[in-house]
Design a protein around this motif. Structure first.
Motif, PDB file in Angstrom:
ATOM      1  N   GLU A  15       4.682 -43.070 -13.755  1.00 60.03           N
ATOM      2  CA  GLU A  15       5.073 -42.614 -15.089  1.00 60.03           C
ATOM      3  C   GLU A  15       4.283 -43.326 -16.179  1.00 60.03           C
ATOM      4  O   GLU A  15       3.989 -42.744 -17.222  1.00 60.03           O
ATOM      5  N   GLU A  18       1.001 -41.619 -16.285  1.00 65.57           N
ATOM      6  CA  GLU A  18       1.156 -40.306 -16.924  1.00 65.57           C
ATOM      7  C   GLU A  18       1.151 -40.418 -18.436  1.00 65.57           C
ATOM      8  O   GLU A  18       0.526 -39.616 -19.130  1.00 65.57           O
ATOM      9  N   VAL A  19       1.834 -41.416 -18.955  1.00 69.34           N
ATOM     10  CA  VAL A  19       1.883 -41.602 -20.409  1.00 69.34           C
ATOM     11  C   VAL A  19       0.502 -41.967 -20.945  1.00 69.34           C
ATOM     12  O   VAL A  19       0.040 -41.394 -21.928  1.00 69.34           O
ATOM     13  N   LYS A  46      12.060 -34.511 -16.368  1.00 70.58           N
ATOM     14  CA  LYS A  46      10.910 -35.408 -16.417  1.00 70.58           C
ATOM     15  C   LYS A  46       9.575 -34.679 -16.350  1.00 70.58           C
ATOM     16  O   LYS A  46       8.593 -35.146 -16.886  1.00 70.58           O
ATOM     17  N   LYS A  50       4.826 -31.968 -19.597  1.00 73.12           N
ATOM     18  CA  LYS A  50       3.893 -33.081 -19.553  1.00 73.12           C
ATOM     19  C   LYS A  50       2.451 -32.624 -19.483  1.00 73.12           C
ATOM     20  O   LYS A  50       1.610 -33.132 -20.186  1.00 73.12           O
ATOM     21  N   TYR A  53      -0.491 -34.373 -14.016  1.00 74.39           N
ATOM     22  CA  TYR A  53      -0.040 -34.477 -12.632  1.00 74.39           C
ATOM     23  C   TYR A  53      -0.977 -35.408 -11.883  1.00 74.39           C
ATOM     24  O   TYR A  53      -2.195 -35.228 -11.914  1.00 74.39           O
ATOM     25  N   ASP A 128      10.088 -41.336 -21.472  1.00 74.39           N
ATOM     26  CA  ASP A 128      11.183 -41.986 -20.768  1.00 74.39           C
ATOM     27  C   ASP A 128      10.762 -42.281 -19.343  1.00 74.39           C
ATOM     28  O   ASP A 128      10.331 -41.388 -18.622  1.00 74.39           O
ATOM     29  N   ALA A 129      10.930 -43.510 -18.911  1.00 69.84           N
ATOM     30  CA  ALA A 129      10.590 -43.874 -17.538  1.00 69.84           C
ATOM     31  C   ALA A 129      11.752 -43.639 -16.598  1.00 69.84           C
ATOM     32  O   ALA A 129      11.614 -43.752 -15.398  1.00 69.84           O
TER      33      ALA A 129
END
Length: 130
Positions: A15, A18-19, A46, A50, A53, A128-129
């Motif tokens: 995560e 990803e951020v 989640k 986004k 991937y 948010d993790a």
């Protein structure tokens, strides 16, 4: 220079990557926004919106990024800038080497469309993790 003492293992959650990847890609000129690869994806809150991937196989890490491009932007140039920025940013912040950055263009947004605020580029829960 002083040597770093080995005090244990450091594990970076996917995560976090990803951020970093999402923020890096979003800041590239010509990127309008990120997008889920399938609007009907039902993997839960989640994964919604986004557009990032990560796939790790053996010792190789690949990233797929799904974006909308602003009309008038040179698509190959935008894609190459995303690839370069993501690899450099992730390596610089985490020392994780990304082997492949695949950029998927989901659409072109008209140039006169107001770009969303930076915080709005990411749907609720992106940062948010949990």
């Amino acid at each position: 220079m002083a040597e770093l003492e080995n005090l244990g293992e450091v594990v970076i959650a996917p995560e976090v990557l990803e951020v970093i990847i999402g923020v890096s890609a979003s800041k590239v000129d010509g990127v309008y926004s990120l997008r889920n690869k399938r609007t009907f994806e039902t993997l839960g809150k989640k994964a919604e919106g986004k557009g990032v991937y990560i796939k790790a196989e053996d010792e190789s890490i690949s990233v797929d990024i799904y974006i909308f491009v602003t009309e008038g932007a040179r698509v190959p140039e935008v894609a190459q800038n995303i690839q370069r920025e993501v690899k450099e940013r992730v390596l610089g912040l985490t020392e994780v080497v990304i082997d492949n950055v695949n950029v998927h263009i989901m659409g072109i947004i008209p140039a006169d469309t107001k770009k969303p605020d930076f915080a709005d580029l990411f749907k609720e829960g992106f940062f948010d993790a949990n």
